[in-house]
Design a protein around this motif. Structure first.
Motif, PDB file in Angstrom:
ATOM      1  N   ARG A   1      -0.949   8.022   2.960  1.00  0.00           N
ATOM      2  CA  ARG A   1      -0.236   8.754   1.897  1.00  0.00           C
ATOM      3  C   ARG A   1       1.262   8.885   2.215  1.00  0.00           C
ATOM      4  N   PRO A   2       1.966   7.762   2.249  1.00  0.00           N
ATOM      5  CA  PRO A   2       3.374   7.768   2.688  1.00  0.00           C
ATOM      6  C   PRO A   2       4.304   8.623   1.846  1.00  0.00           C
ATOM      7  N   HIS A   3       4.165   8.591   0.513  1.00  0.00           N
ATOM      8  CA  HIS A   3       5.054   9.401  -0.329  1.00  0.00           C
ATOM      9  C   HIS A   3       4.867  10.886  -0.039  1.00  0.00           C
ATOM     10  N   THR A   4       3.612  11.313   0.017  1.00  0.00           N
ATOM     11  CA  THR A   4       3.330  12.711   0.297  1.00  0.00           C
ATOM     12  C   THR A   4       3.799  13.100   1.695  1.00  0.00           C
ATOM     13  N   THR A   5       3.544  12.224   2.659  1.00  0.00           N
ATOM     14  CA  THR A   5       3.891  12.524   4.049  1.00  0.00           C
ATOM     15  C   THR A   5       5.389  12.741   4.230  1.00  0.00           C
TER      16      THR A   5
ATOM     17  N   ASP B   1      10.400   5.125  -3.565  1.00  0.00           N
ATOM     18  CA  ASP B   1       9.048   4.796  -4.001  1.00  0.00           C
ATOM     19  C   ASP B   1       8.699   3.367  -3.602  1.00  0.00           C
TER      20      ASP B   1
ATOM     21  N   LYS C   1       1.626   8.556  -6.751  1.00  0.00           N
ATOM     22  CA  LYS C   1       2.254   7.347  -6.208  1.00  0.00           C
ATOM     23  C   LYS C   1       1.427   6.787  -5.056  1.00  0.00           C
ATOM     24  N   ASP C   2       0.889   7.672  -4.227  1.00  0.00           N
ATOM     25  CA  ASP C   2       0.057   7.218  -3.118  1.00  0.00           C
ATOM     26  C   ASP C   2      -1.257   6.623  -3.619  1.00  0.00           C
TER      27      ASP C   2
ATOM     28  N   GLU D   1      -1.986  11.533   8.918  1.00  0.00           N
ATOM     29  CA  GLU D   1      -3.350  11.233   8.478  1.00  0.00           C
ATOM     30  C   GLU D   1      -4.370  11.898   9.392  1.00  0.00           C
TER      31      GLU D   1
ATOM     32  N   LEU E   1      -0.841   3.040  -4.868  1.00  0.00           N
ATOM     33  CA  LEU E   1      -0.386   2.023  -3.922  1.00  0.00           C
ATOM     34  C   LEU E   1      -1.359   0.851  -3.861  1.00  0.00           C
TER      35      LEU E   1
ATOM     36  N   ASP F   1       3.841  12.822  -6.017  1.00  0.00           N
ATOM     37  CA  ASP F   1       3.718  12.009  -4.809  1.00  0.00           C
ATOM     38  C   ASP F   1       2.283  11.555  -4.576  1.00  0.00           C
TER      39      ASP F   1
END
Length: 298
Positions: free
Chosen positions: A171-175, A159, A287-288, A251, A291, A284
């Motif tokens: 959206r890094p966590h989701t990605t 995280d 979390k995104d 993205e 950010l 996720d």
């Protein structure tokens, strides 16, 4: 099944459909997704499984499955389900990682040779990759005790609280946590060649040639006993830039989902709100959303 030459042992046998990213990862991705998983090449198409090829005979599949099961039970599930962050390992982990990268490397070499002008690869890089693939194959067949000239690294995508402004919207966590991929890449200028495999945030890099000014801390898995932690990991390498490319591509891909498919996704969320809120997907996404924009070293 198809009777062809096995890519690993070289014997002509009935080949099985081999997963490039191990099947247990795909199963867990499907199990923890609210809806179906989608085809990277066509996001409006639902798929039931990950990438597969007629690659290995039954005996070689069985050999690899031993190490896949060990990795799943000792590393993957404890990390995903139980939030374990520290792992003791032995040479079985090195074998598993090598087997995963070898699958991609073998197939990518065939593609690079066939489309050398299109991908911009030169003979020196191809020869390096062919040499490393041969060494990995000899090791995987247990004809050699080690592989010369490669490094296996694991990066845990943990995280993050803030990110550079240009990447917050990716959206890094989701990605990374909600996807799988595996491919070989190269940088001619910096002389780094590697295979990258993302297993839902457990990211494997196998380096076949490493640039001079690279810095890797607390990521390498040696062919022996050791300790790996999901903490204090540092990568200063073109490999880190590859992770940024994955974010930007994801993205861009999100804009290709049709209105009809987007409505179907929204309907699933609306019809099953409690399930969605409890899901890994929601976790996720939150979390995104939380950010913060700003410079970060992560």
């Amino acid at each position: 099944m198809v009777a062809k030459r096995c890519a690993l042992c070289g014997q002509t046998k009935e080949l099985e459909l081999s997963h490039i990213v191990p099947k247990f990862v795909i199963r867990y991705l499907k199990k923890t997704s609210l809806g179906a998983i989608r085809n990277k090449e066509n996001l409006n198409k639902v798929v039931q499984d990950g990438e597969k090829h007629y690659l290995l005979c039954g005996d070689c599949e069985d050999l690899f499955s031993i190490y896949e099961t060990k990795f799943a039970n000792k590393f993957f599930y404890p990390y995903m389900k139980d939030d374990v962050k520290e792992f003791n390992y032995d040479s079985d982990l090195y074998y598993f990682l090598t087997s995963v990268s070898w699958r991609s490397l073998y197939l990518d070499i065939l593609d690079f040779v066939e489309h050398s002008e299109k991908v911009g690869i030169d003979l020196q890089i191809i020869n390096c990759l062919i040499e490393k693939e041969r060494g990995m194959r000899e090791y995987l067949l247990k004809k050699q005790p080690n592989v010369k000239g490669i490094e296996n690294h694991i990066l845990f995508f943990e995280d993050i609280k803030n990110m550079s402004t240009e990447l917050v919207s990716t959206r890094p966590h989701t990605t990374f946590h909600r996807s799988i991929t595996s491919y070989t890449f190269f940088n001619k200028e910096l002389k780094t060649y590697a295979t990258l495999t993302n297993m839902m945030g457990i990211i494997l890099f196998t380096l076949y040639n490493k640039g001079e000014k690279e810095r890797w801390e607390n990521t390498e898995i040696t062919n022996g006993v050791g300790l790996i932690k999901a903490a204090n990991q540092v990568i200063e390498s073109i490999c880190a830039d590859e992770l940024v490319l994955i974010l930007k591509d994801a993205e861009q891909d999100a804009t290709k989902i049709s209105e009809k498919q987007q409505e179907a996704i929204n309907k699933k969320v609306k019809d099953r709100p409690e399930e969605f809120i409890k899901s890994k997907v929601f976790e996720d996404l939150k979390k995104d959303f939380d950010l913060k924009k700003g410079d970060t070293d992560k």
